[in-house]
Design a protein around this motif. Structure first.
Motif, PDB file in Angstrom:
ATOM      1  N   ARG A  67       1.156  -1.334  -0.213  1.00  0.00           N
ATOM      2  CA  ARG A  67       0.103  -0.313   0.017  1.00  0.00           C
ATOM      3  C   ARG A  67       0.996   1.042   0.316  1.00  0.00           C
ATOM      4  O   ARG A  67       0.285   2.395  -0.786  1.00  0.00           O
ATOM      5  CB  ARG A  67      -0.851  -0.400   1.186  1.00  0.00           C
ATOM      6  CG  ARG A  67      -1.837  -0.985   1.144  1.00  0.00           C
ATOM      7  CD  ARG A  67      -3.112  -1.641   2.172  1.00  0.00           C
ATOM      8  NE  ARG A  67      -3.804  -1.779   1.373  1.00  0.00           N
ATOM      9  CZ  ARG A  67      -4.130  -3.603   1.930  1.00  0.00           C
ATOM     10  NH1 ARG A  67      -3.169  -3.957   2.544  1.00  0.00           N
ATOM     11  NH2 ARG A  67      -5.494  -4.049   2.071  1.00  0.00           N
ATOM     12  N   GLU A  69       4.036   1.423  -1.299  1.00  0.00           N
ATOM     13  CA  GLU A  69       4.326   1.650  -3.038  1.00  0.00           C
ATOM     14  C   GLU A  69       3.391   2.499  -3.781  1.00  0.00           C
ATOM     15  O   GLU A  69       3.172   3.278  -4.492  1.00  0.00           O
ATOM     16  CB  GLU A  69       4.802   0.526  -3.293  1.00  0.00           C
ATOM     17  CG  GLU A  69       6.140  -0.159  -2.777  1.00  0.00           C
ATOM     18  CD  GLU A  69       6.737  -1.574  -3.518  1.00  0.00           C
ATOM     19  OE1 GLU A  69       7.056  -0.862  -4.917  1.00  0.00           O
ATOM     20  OE2 GLU A  69       7.038  -2.241  -2.492  1.00  0.00           O
ATOM     21  N   ARG A  70       1.810   1.440  -3.427  1.00  0.00           N
ATOM     22  CA  ARG A  70       0.420   1.599  -4.683  1.00  0.00           C
ATOM     23  C   ARG A  70       1.015   2.994  -4.083  1.00  0.00           C
ATOM     24  O   ARG A  70       0.411   4.370  -5.190  1.00  0.00           O
ATOM     25  CB  ARG A  70       0.057   1.218  -4.354  1.00  0.00           C
ATOM     26  CG  ARG A  70      -0.136  -0.047  -4.678  1.00  0.00           C
ATOM     27  CD  ARG A  70      -1.379  -1.185  -4.951  1.00  0.00           C
ATOM     28  NE  ARG A  70      -1.958  -1.288  -3.754  1.00  0.00           N
ATOM     29  CZ  ARG A  70      -2.319  -1.864  -3.142  1.00  0.00           C
ATOM     30  NH1 ARG A  70      -0.810  -3.771  -3.660  1.00  0.00           N
ATOM     31  NH2 ARG A  70      -2.943  -2.117  -2.056  1.00  0.00           N
ATOM     32  N   GLN A  73       2.917   5.172  -6.247  1.00  0.00           N
ATOM     33  CA  GLN A  73       2.907   4.607  -7.287  1.00  0.00           C
ATOM     34  C   GLN A  73       1.548   5.590  -7.861  1.00  0.00           C
ATOM     35  O   GLN A  73       1.839   6.211  -8.758  1.00  0.00           O
ATOM     36  CB  GLN A  73       2.224   3.518  -8.099  1.00  0.00           C
ATOM     37  CG  GLN A  73       2.637   3.100  -9.761  1.00  0.00           C
ATOM     38  CD  GLN A  73       3.798   3.838 -10.434  1.00  0.00           C
ATOM     39  OE1 GLN A  73       4.712   3.369  -9.609  1.00  0.00           O
ATOM     40  NE2 GLN A  73       3.891   4.395 -11.016  1.00  0.00           N
ATOM     41  N   GLU A  86      -5.852   4.440  -1.822  1.00  0.00           N
ATOM     42  CA  GLU A  86      -4.515   3.721  -1.068  1.00  0.00           C
ATOM     43  C   GLU A  86      -4.090   4.393   0.021  1.00  0.00           C
ATOM     44  O   GLU A  86      -4.032   3.873   0.956  1.00  0.00           O
ATOM     45  CB  GLU A  86      -3.348   3.727  -2.187  1.00  0.00           C
ATOM     46  CG  GLU A  86      -3.687   2.759  -3.242  1.00  0.00           C
ATOM     47  CD  GLU A  86      -3.771   1.549  -2.592  1.00  0.00           C
ATOM     48  OE1 GLU A  86      -3.281   1.312  -1.891  1.00  0.00           O
ATOM     49  OE2 GLU A  86      -4.405   0.856  -3.652  1.00  0.00           O
ATOM     50  N   SER A 168       6.064   1.612 -11.175  1.00  0.00           N
ATOM     51  CA  SER A 168       5.426  -0.218 -10.075  1.00  0.00           C
ATOM     52  C   SER A 168       5.697  -1.500 -11.069  1.00  0.00           C
ATOM     53  O   SER A 168       5.162  -1.479 -12.145  1.00  0.00           O
ATOM     54  CB  SER A 168       4.406  -0.056  -9.950  1.00  0.00           C
ATOM     55  OG  SER A 168       3.266  -1.083  -9.232  1.00  0.00           O
ATOM     56  N   SER A 170       3.399  -3.551 -10.074  1.00  0.00           N
ATOM     57  CA  SER A 170       2.783  -4.102  -9.607  1.00  0.00           C
ATOM     58  C   SER A 170       1.744  -4.946 -10.855  1.00  0.00           C
ATOM     59  O   SER A 170       1.602  -3.603 -12.082  1.00  0.00           O
ATOM     60  CB  SER A 170       1.876  -3.378  -8.605  1.00  0.00           C
ATOM     61  OG  SER A 170       0.334  -3.924  -8.499  1.00  0.00           O
TER      62      SER A 170
END
Length: 180
Positions: A67, A69-70, A73, A86, A168, A170
């Motif tokens: 979370r 990192e997101r 991003q 987020e 990312s 992800s």
């Protein structure tokens, strides 16, 4: 007078309906039986599963880190709506972490989390609401530093959180709008 051919024609819709109803009943019975088998002993948690509590490290890696990192991003992509989402997820994950582990080394873990995250969360929220990239960068850096201060206080200075410096990896596709 009705001939044998006309009687057969009248019976066909009835026969088709009877077959459909019978097939549906058989299917429903099979589904119910398979659910009851699936809901058998395997559905009841074992005593070991009930006793399992993920470690702080497990929860950090599985819920907090992604979370964090997101959130970064989302801001990098200019997706302020996702950033707000987020940030809410990150707050919730920290809250659940504190409830799962109410104390660490005789210290109230929820209080410790709140003491280091409250101000950065407030500043992040403000930056997100005003779509302020500079304010976001400062608040994100403050949050990251707060995480590291907590790690150090708990004797885990080897765990250093950094501000991401890459795109990312992800698998989440957030349909980012153009940067505002």
């Amino acid at each position: 007078m009705i001939g044998p051919e006309e009687t057969g024609i009248r019976r066909r819709p009835f026969m088709v309906a009877a077959i459909a109803v019978t097939a549906s009943a058989i299917l429903a019975i099979c589904l119910a039986a398979s659910r009851s088998v699936a809901a058998g002993p395997e559905a009841t948690p074992s005593p070991h599963a009930i006793e399992y509590l993920p470690s702080i490290s497990d929860l950090m890696i599985a819920t907090i880190q992604p979370r964090h990192e997101r959130l970064w991003q989302a801001e990098q992509d200019g997706n302020w709506q996702l950033a707000a989402y987020e940030l809410g997820n990150l707050r919730g994950a920290f809250d659940r972490l504190g409830r799962a582990h109410p104390s660490v080394h005789d210290i109230s873990f929820p209080d410790m989390i709140t003491s280091v995250t409250a101000q950065p969360f407030k500043e992040l929220n403000s930056a997100i609401q005003s779509k302020d990239g500079t304010g976001f960068a400062k608040a994100y850096a403050d949050l990251t530093a707060a995480c590291n201060s907590c790690h150090q206080a708990l004797g885990h200075s080897e765990v250093e959180v950094r501000i991401p410096n890459r795109t990312s990896t992800s698998d989440l596709n957030a349909n980012s709008p153009t940067r505002n």
